[in-house]
Design a protein around this motif. Structure first.
Motif, PDB file in Angstrom:
ATOM      1  N   LYS A   1      23.883 -53.194 -18.499  1.00 40.43           N
ATOM      2  CA  LYS A   1      25.216 -53.281 -17.910  1.00 40.43           C
ATOM      3  C   LYS A   1      26.189 -54.168 -18.676  1.00 40.43           C
ATOM      4  CE  LYS A   1      25.710 -53.615 -13.510  1.00 40.43           C
ATOM      5  NZ  LYS A   1      25.676 -54.027 -12.077  1.00 40.43           N
ATOM      6  N   GLY A   2      25.642 -55.091 -19.455  1.00 41.55           N
ATOM      7  CA  GLY A   2      26.471 -56.097 -20.107  1.00 41.55           C
ATOM      8  C   GLY A   2      26.503 -57.360 -19.272  1.00 41.55           C
ATOM      9  N   TYR A   3      26.712 -58.476 -19.922  1.00 38.99           N
ATOM     10  CA  TYR A   3      26.714 -59.779 -19.247  1.00 38.99           C
ATOM     11  C   TYR A   3      27.811 -59.866 -18.185  1.00 38.99           C
ATOM     12  CZ  TYR A   3      27.645 -64.758 -18.589  1.00 38.99           C
ATOM     13  OH  TYR A   3      27.879 -65.988 -18.039  1.00 38.99           O
ATOM     14  N   PHE A   4      29.029 -59.500 -18.541  1.00 40.11           N
ATOM     15  CA  PHE A   4      30.152 -59.691 -17.634  1.00 40.11           C
ATOM     16  C   PHE A   4      30.098 -58.740 -16.431  1.00 40.11           C
ATOM     17  CE2 PHE A   4      31.730 -61.501 -21.617  1.00 40.11           C
ATOM     18  CZ  PHE A   4      32.162 -62.745 -21.163  1.00 40.11           C
ATOM     19  N   ALA A   5      29.485 -57.585 -16.592  1.00 40.32           N
ATOM     20  CA  ALA A   5      29.402 -56.616 -15.492  1.00 40.32           C
ATOM     21  C   ALA A   5      28.219 -56.883 -14.571  1.00 40.32           C
ATOM     22  CB  ALA A   5      29.313 -55.194 -16.054  1.00 40.32           C
ATOM     23  N   THR A   6      27.345 -57.791 -14.959  1.00 39.00           N
ATOM     24  CA  THR A   6      26.181 -58.131 -14.131  1.00 39.00           C
ATOM     25  C   THR A   6      26.528 -59.288 -13.205  1.00 39.00           C
ATOM     26  OG1 THR A   6      24.634 -57.434 -15.877  1.00 39.00           O
ATOM     27  CG2 THR A   6      23.781 -58.909 -14.182  1.00 39.00           C
TER      28      THR A   6
ATOM     29  N   PHE B   1      19.940 -57.359 -28.990  1.00 40.15           N
ATOM     30  CA  PHE B   1      21.209 -56.678 -28.702  1.00 40.15           C
ATOM     31  C   PHE B   1      22.127 -57.613 -27.914  1.00 40.15           C
ATOM     32  CE2 PHE B   1      24.034 -54.110 -26.100  1.00 40.15           C
ATOM     33  CZ  PHE B   1      24.552 -53.219 -27.016  1.00 40.15           C
ATOM     34  N   ILE B   2      21.559 -58.263 -26.900  1.00 42.22           N
ATOM     35  CA  ILE B   2      22.328 -59.219 -26.085  1.00 42.22           C
ATOM     36  C   ILE B   2      22.829 -60.368 -26.959  1.00 42.22           C
ATOM     37  CG2 ILE B   2      22.169 -60.904 -24.196  1.00 42.22           C
ATOM     38  CD1 ILE B   2      19.990 -58.969 -22.989  1.00 42.22           C
ATOM     39  N   ALA B   3      21.965 -60.882 -27.810  1.00 43.58           N
ATOM     40  CA  ALA B   3      22.324 -62.023 -28.649  1.00 43.58           C
ATOM     41  C   ALA B   3      23.508 -61.723 -29.553  1.00 43.58           C
ATOM     42  CB  ALA B   3      21.114 -62.453 -29.490  1.00 43.58           C
ATOM     43  N   ASN B   4      23.632 -60.473 -29.961  1.00 49.75           N
ATOM     44  CA  ASN B   4      24.714 -60.103 -30.864  1.00 49.75           C
ATOM     45  C   ASN B   4      25.944 -59.566 -30.147  1.00 49.75           C
ATOM     46  OD1 ASN B   4      23.700 -60.486 -33.736  1.00 49.75           O
ATOM     47  ND2 ASN B   4      22.002 -59.393 -32.810  1.00 49.75           N
TER      48      ASN B   4
ATOM     49  N   ILE C   1      17.520 -59.954 -18.794  1.00 52.49           N
ATOM     50  CA  ILE C   1      17.487 -59.261 -20.085  1.00 52.49           C
ATOM     51  C   ILE C   1      17.726 -57.771 -19.881  1.00 52.49           C
ATOM     52  CG2 ILE C   1      15.977 -58.577 -22.001  1.00 52.49           C
ATOM     53  CD1 ILE C   1      14.750 -61.434 -21.795  1.00 52.49           C
ATOM     54  N   ASP C   2      17.043 -57.185 -18.905  1.00 52.26           N
ATOM     55  CA  ASP C   2      17.223 -55.756 -18.619  1.00 52.26           C
ATOM     56  C   ASP C   2      18.655 -55.455 -18.169  1.00 52.26           C
ATOM     57  OD1 ASP C   2      14.665 -54.970 -19.295  1.00 52.26           O
ATOM     58  OD2 ASP C   2      13.875 -55.191 -17.265  1.00 52.26           O
ATOM     59  N   LEU C   3      19.176 -56.284 -17.275  1.00 51.36           N
ATOM     60  CA  LEU C   3      20.522 -56.045 -16.738  1.00 51.36           C
ATOM     61  C   LEU C   3      21.604 -56.267 -17.787  1.00 51.36           C
ATOM     62  CD1 LEU C   3      20.144 -57.691 -13.209  1.00 51.36           C
ATOM     63  CD2 LEU C   3      20.558 -55.268 -13.671  1.00 51.36           C
TER      64      LEU C   3
END
Length: 197
Positions: free
Chosen positions: A19-24, A99-102, A13-15
């Motif tokens: 950073k965003g999903y794809f950059a993690t 934020f991640i969910a959207n 969740i923090d990452l």
């Protein structure tokens, strides 16, 4: 084991928020969790599986919070107020997950994407039912229920993108503003379309 699974999810969740999903990377997640990369797969099938679990639990918790708020309210205006307040407070108090969910739905597989969208549709239908009931009872202006439900939810969801926990207003104060603004619009808003639409 359950504790490590929760730790991995929390680190994600923090990452994903920062950073965003794809950059993690899986290495980022393992490093943040204090485990080896291979150990991630003991708890989650993939990085995408992690994203899905975050979005699924967030959506389920959002719906549960809404239903609790509605159960404690009587009358359509109070129920709509409770719905708006629940949505705003949840998005501010769990800002990172929302934020991640959207922002990261595109990271899901087709099957997982459909699962989340179905849950969202069910959630939206609760708001649509409330608006419809309010118009039927003459409490709210006669409106396009579906479009207005999208407008309300988009407005209330946006707080997750700009909310500052150290800002000048508390979550409850922000929820008050949203609640009064939306109820006022529902009760008074009559939309005049050029040429009668």
């Amino acid at each position: 084991m359950a504790d490590m699974k929760a730790t991995i999810k929390s680190v994600c969740i923090d990452l994903f928020f920062k950073k965003g999903y794809f950059a993690t990377s899986i290495s980022d997640i393992a490093g943040g969790s204090g485990i080896q990369k291979a150990s991630i797969y003991y708890h989650y099938a993939s990085k995408e599986d992690l994203l899905f679990h975050i979005l699924k639990s967030t959506m389920e918790d959002l719906t549960s919070a809404l239903k609790r708020g509605l159960a404690a309210a009587q009358g359509i205006e109070q129920r709509m107020r409770a719905a708006v307040r629940s949505h705003v407070c949840f998005h501010l108090e769990r800002q990172k997950e929302n934020f991640i969910a959207n922002a990261e739905l595109r990271g899901l597989t087709v099957e997982h994407y459909r699962s989340i969208v179905n849950k969202r549709d069910e959630y939206e239908s609760i708001f649509q039912d409330l608006i419809h009931q309010g118009t039927e009872e003459g409490v709210f202006a006669d409106v396009d229920v579906k479009i207005l439900s999208y407008a309300i939810l988009t407005l209330c969801t946006a707080g997750a993108t700009w909310y500052n926990p150290n800002g000048r207003l508390t979550v409850d104060e922000i929820a008050d503003i949203y609640e009064n603004f939306i109820i006022s619009g529902l009760k008074q808003g009559r939309f005049e379309c050029p040429d009668g639409c």
